[in-house]
Design a protein around this motif. Structure first.
Motif, PDB file in Angstrom:
ATOM      1  N   GLU A  42       0.826  -1.209   0.000  1.00 44.18           N
ATOM      2  CA  GLU A  42       0.000   0.000   0.000  1.00 44.18           C
ATOM      3  C   GLU A  42       0.865   1.265   0.000  1.00 44.18           C
ATOM      4  OE1 GLU A  42      -2.225   0.430   3.589  1.00 44.18           O
ATOM      5  OE2 GLU A  42      -3.933   1.320   2.566  1.00 44.18           O
ATOM      6  N   SER A  43       1.840   1.263   0.862  1.00 43.91           N
ATOM      7  CA  SER A  43       2.712   2.427   0.990  1.00 43.91           C
ATOM      8  C   SER A  43       3.540   2.632  -0.281  1.00 43.91           C
ATOM      9  CB  SER A  43       3.617   2.196   2.201  1.00 43.91           C
ATOM     10  OG  SER A  43       4.412   3.305   2.428  1.00 43.91           O
ATOM     11  N   ARG A  44       4.025   1.534  -0.839  1.00 44.57           N
ATOM     12  CA  ARG A  44       4.865   1.618  -2.043  1.00 44.57           C
ATOM     13  C   ARG A  44       4.063   2.169  -3.224  1.00 44.57           C
ATOM     14  NH1 ARG A  44       6.134  -3.491  -2.319  1.00 44.57           N
ATOM     15  NH2 ARG A  44       4.802  -3.909  -4.105  1.00 44.57           N
ATOM     16  N   ARG A  45       2.842   1.697  -3.373  1.00 43.27           N
ATOM     17  CA  ARG A  45       2.002   2.172  -4.483  1.00 43.27           C
ATOM     18  C   ARG A  45       1.636   3.634  -4.286  1.00 43.27           C
ATOM     19  NH1 ARG A  45      -1.108  -3.232  -3.828  1.00 43.27           N
ATOM     20  NH2 ARG A  45       0.145  -4.566  -5.171  1.00 43.27           N
ATOM     21  N   ALA A  46       1.273   3.983  -3.061  1.00 40.53           N
ATOM     22  CA  ALA A  46       0.867   5.361  -2.780  1.00 40.53           C
ATOM     23  C   ALA A  46       2.024   6.333  -3.028  1.00 40.53           C
ATOM     24  CB  ALA A  46       0.382   5.480  -1.338  1.00 40.53           C
ATOM     25  N   LEU A  47       3.232   5.866  -2.797  1.00 41.29           N
ATOM     26  CA  LEU A  47       4.405   6.729  -2.956  1.00 41.29           C
ATOM     27  C   LEU A  47       4.525   7.248  -4.394  1.00 41.29           C
ATOM     28  CD1 LEU A  47       6.811   7.852  -1.376  1.00 41.29           C
ATOM     29  CD2 LEU A  47       8.099   5.801  -2.022  1.00 41.29           C
ATOM     30  N   LEU A  48       4.240   6.379  -5.366  1.00 41.39           N
ATOM     31  CA  LEU A  48       4.317   6.813  -6.760  1.00 41.39           C
ATOM     32  C   LEU A  48       3.197   7.806  -7.081  1.00 41.39           C
ATOM     33  CD1 LEU A  48       6.398   6.318  -8.873  1.00 41.39           C
ATOM     34  CD2 LEU A  48       4.967   4.528  -9.852  1.00 41.39           C
ATOM     35  N   ASP A  49       2.040   7.615  -6.456  1.00 39.87           N
ATOM     36  CA  ASP A  49       0.973   8.616  -6.599  1.00 39.87           C
ATOM     37  C   ASP A  49       1.472   9.966  -6.082  1.00 39.87           C
ATOM     38  OD1 ASP A  49      -0.718   6.673  -7.552  1.00 39.87           O
ATOM     39  OD2 ASP A  49      -1.764   6.367  -5.653  1.00 39.87           O
ATOM     40  N   GLY A  50       2.228   9.927  -4.988  1.00 40.82           N
ATOM     41  CA  GLY A  50       2.785  11.157  -4.428  1.00 40.82           C
ATOM     42  C   GLY A  50       3.749  11.819  -5.404  1.00 40.82           C
ATOM     43  N   VAL A  51       4.570  11.013  -6.053  1.00 41.47           N
ATOM     44  CA  VAL A  51       5.526  11.559  -7.042  1.00 41.47           C
ATOM     45  C   VAL A  51       4.754  12.250  -8.169  1.00 41.47           C
ATOM     46  CG1 VAL A  51       7.227  10.928  -8.806  1.00 41.47           C
ATOM     47  CG2 VAL A  51       7.352   9.905  -6.520  1.00 41.47           C
ATOM     48  N   ILE A  52       3.690  11.616  -8.649  1.00 43.71           N
ATOM     49  CA  ILE A  52       2.908  12.186  -9.754  1.00 43.71           C
ATOM     50  C   ILE A  52       2.216  13.487  -9.314  1.00 43.71           C
ATOM     51  CG2 ILE A  52       0.952  11.779 -11.327  1.00 43.71           C
ATOM     52  CD1 ILE A  52       3.464  10.071 -11.914  1.00 43.71           C
ATOM     53  N   GLU A  53       1.713  13.501  -8.099  1.00 39.85           N
ATOM     54  CA  GLU A  53       1.066  14.717  -7.601  1.00 39.85           C
ATOM     55  C   GLU A  53       2.083  15.860  -7.475  1.00 39.85           C
ATOM     56  OE1 GLU A  53      -1.784  15.855  -7.315  1.00 39.85           O
ATOM     57  OE2 GLU A  53      -1.463  17.594  -6.013  1.00 39.85           O
ATOM     58  N   VAL A  54       3.261  15.532  -7.008  1.00 39.84           N
ATOM     59  CA  VAL A  54       4.319  16.550  -6.901  1.00 39.84           C
ATOM     60  C   VAL A  54       4.721  17.032  -8.299  1.00 39.84           C
ATOM     61  CG1 VAL A  54       6.767  16.814  -6.319  1.00 39.84           C
ATOM     62  CG2 VAL A  54       5.177  15.881  -4.637  1.00 39.84           C
ATOM     63  N   HIS A  95      13.679  11.666  -5.106  1.00 41.67           N
ATOM     64  CA  HIS A  95      14.027  13.035  -5.464  1.00 41.67           C
ATOM     65  C   HIS A  95      13.241  13.361  -6.739  1.00 41.67           C
ATOM     66  CE1 HIS A  95      17.853  13.229  -3.001  1.00 41.67           C
ATOM     67  NE2 HIS A  95      17.724  11.915  -3.107  1.00 41.67           N
ATOM     68  N   VAL A  96      12.503  14.449  -6.743  1.00 40.66           N
ATOM     69  CA  VAL A  96      11.770  14.877  -7.937  1.00 40.66           C
ATOM     70  C   VAL A  96      12.267  16.277  -8.284  1.00 40.66           C
ATOM     71  CG1 VAL A  96       9.517  15.287  -8.972  1.00 40.66           C
ATOM     72  CG2 VAL A  96       9.763  13.518  -7.208  1.00 40.66           C
ATOM     73  N   ILE A  97      12.926  16.375  -9.434  1.00 43.42           N
ATOM     74  CA  ILE A  97      13.601  17.629  -9.795  1.00 43.42           C
ATOM     75  C   ILE A  97      13.075  18.102 -11.147  1.00 43.42           C
ATOM     76  CG2 ILE A  97      15.834  18.719 -10.223  1.00 43.42           C
ATOM     77  CD1 ILE A  97      17.104  16.415  -8.551  1.00 43.42           C
ATOM     78  N   PRO A  98      12.391  19.258 -11.158  1.00 43.12           N
ATOM     79  CA  PRO A  98      11.898  19.751 -12.449  1.00 43.12           C
ATOM     80  C   PRO A  98      13.060  20.159 -13.347  1.00 43.12           C
ATOM     81  CG  PRO A  98      11.516  21.387 -10.716  1.00 43.12           C
ATOM     82  CD  PRO A  98      12.089  20.160 -10.046  1.00 43.12           C
ATOM     83  N   ARG A  99      12.959  19.853 -14.633  1.00 44.90           N
ATOM     84  CA  ARG A  99      14.022  20.204 -15.574  1.00 44.90           C
ATOM     85  C   ARG A  99      13.483  21.184 -16.599  1.00 44.90           C
ATOM     86  NH1 ARG A  99      18.443  16.967 -14.911  1.00 44.90           N
ATOM     87  NH2 ARG A  99      19.373  18.827 -15.819  1.00 44.90           N
ATOM     88  N   VAL A 100      14.181  22.261 -16.752  1.00 45.81           N
ATOM     89  CA  VAL A 100      13.773  23.297 -17.701  1.00 45.81           C
ATOM     90  C   VAL A 100      14.956  23.611 -18.612  1.00 45.81           C
ATOM     91  CG1 VAL A 100      12.086  24.316 -16.112  1.00 45.81           C
ATOM     92  CG2 VAL A 100      14.438  25.153 -16.101  1.00 45.81           C
ATOM     93  N   ALA A 101      14.636  24.192 -19.770  1.00 45.70           N
ATOM     94  CA  ALA A 101      15.707  24.559 -20.697  1.00 45.70           C
ATOM     95  C   ALA A 101      16.569  25.629 -20.047  1.00 45.70           C
ATOM     96  CB  ALA A 101      15.112  25.064 -21.999  1.00 45.70           C
ATOM     97  N   GLU A 102      17.848  25.622 -20.341  1.00 46.27           N
ATOM     98  CA  GLU A 102      18.757  26.627 -19.779  1.00 46.27           C
ATOM     99  C   GLU A 102      18.272  28.026 -20.126  1.00 46.27           C
ATOM    100  OE1 GLU A 102      21.468  26.416 -17.737  1.00 46.27           O
ATOM    101  OE2 GLU A 102      20.767  24.356 -17.548  1.00 46.27           O
ATOM    102  N   GLY A 103      18.353  28.910 -19.187  1.00 48.58           N
ATOM    103  CA  GLY A 103      18.042  30.306 -19.468  1.00 48.58           C
ATOM    104  C   GLY A 103      16.593  30.675 -19.215  1.00 48.58           C
ATOM    105  N   THR A 104      15.756  29.681 -18.910  1.00 53.08           N
ATOM    106  CA  THR A 104      14.345  30.023 -18.723  1.00 53.08           C
ATOM    107  C   THR A 104      13.976  30.145 -17.247  1.00 53.08           C
ATOM    108  OG1 THR A 104      13.653  27.726 -18.701  1.00 53.08           O
ATOM    109  CG2 THR A 104      13.660  28.850 -20.838  1.00 53.08           C
TER     110      THR A 104
END
Ligand code: 5GP
Length: 140
Positions: free
Chosen positions: A57-69, A102-111
């Motif tokens: 239960e915890s393992r599955r919910a964790l991925l839901d958390g990643v998607i929400e983040v 770790h969830v790290i947003p990636r954006v194009a350089e300079g933006t």
């Protein structure tokens, strides 16, 4: 008695954090030493060092958390791209013995907007920047 992990103390509010979002089984907060602006940690409330030790239960919910983040970070950083990483044990580079993505947003350089950049040479986290960002992410 076994001492609680750092992240359990954060989940309980015994140590302050810049909260991004929370579910029944997981808690998400900004990394105190971000690799990129928006770097978020998603942790199970269940205390375990490795993903194989988590309940189903915890393992599955964790991925839901990643998607929400990711959804919240997408709004803030206007991106669909992320680095998602999990160091599963100390030999893999895990420093805090409590499962965390770790969830790290990636954006194009300079933006990137300047207010999100961190002081490069500062050893101290910029708590004001983290708190302001977390407040915005909670509203997305
Ligand atoms: P690991 O190396 O275990 O995969 O990642 C641990 C992460 O936890 C690191 O990126 C580090 O910056 C972060 N971290 C360590 N202590 C704290 C803390 O007290 N608060 C927050 N928000 N993050 C922390």
């Amino acid at each position: 008695m076994v001492e609680s992990t750092l992240f359990t103390k954060i989940i309980r509010g015994e140590i302050p954090s810049s909260k991004v979002a929370e579910g029944e089984e997981w808690y998400a907060f900004l990394d105190i030493n971000p690799h990129r602006p928006g770097h978020t940690l998603v942790v199970p409330k269940e205390e375990a060092q490795r993903i194989s030790e988590l309940s189903d239960e915890s393992r599955r919910a964790l991925l839901d958390g990643v998607i929400e983040v990711q959804r919240r970070l997408s709004v803030e950083f206007e991106t669909t791209d992320f680095t998602v990483n999990l160091n599963d044990g100390p030999l893999a580079g895990q420093e805090v013995p409590h499962v965390h993505f770790h969830v790290i947003p990636r954006v194009a350089e300079g933006t990137r907007r300047p207010m999100w950049t961190q002081k490069k040479d500062s050893a101290e986290p910029d708590f004001a920047i983290l708190a302001a960002l977390a407040e915005r992410l909670q509203t997305h």
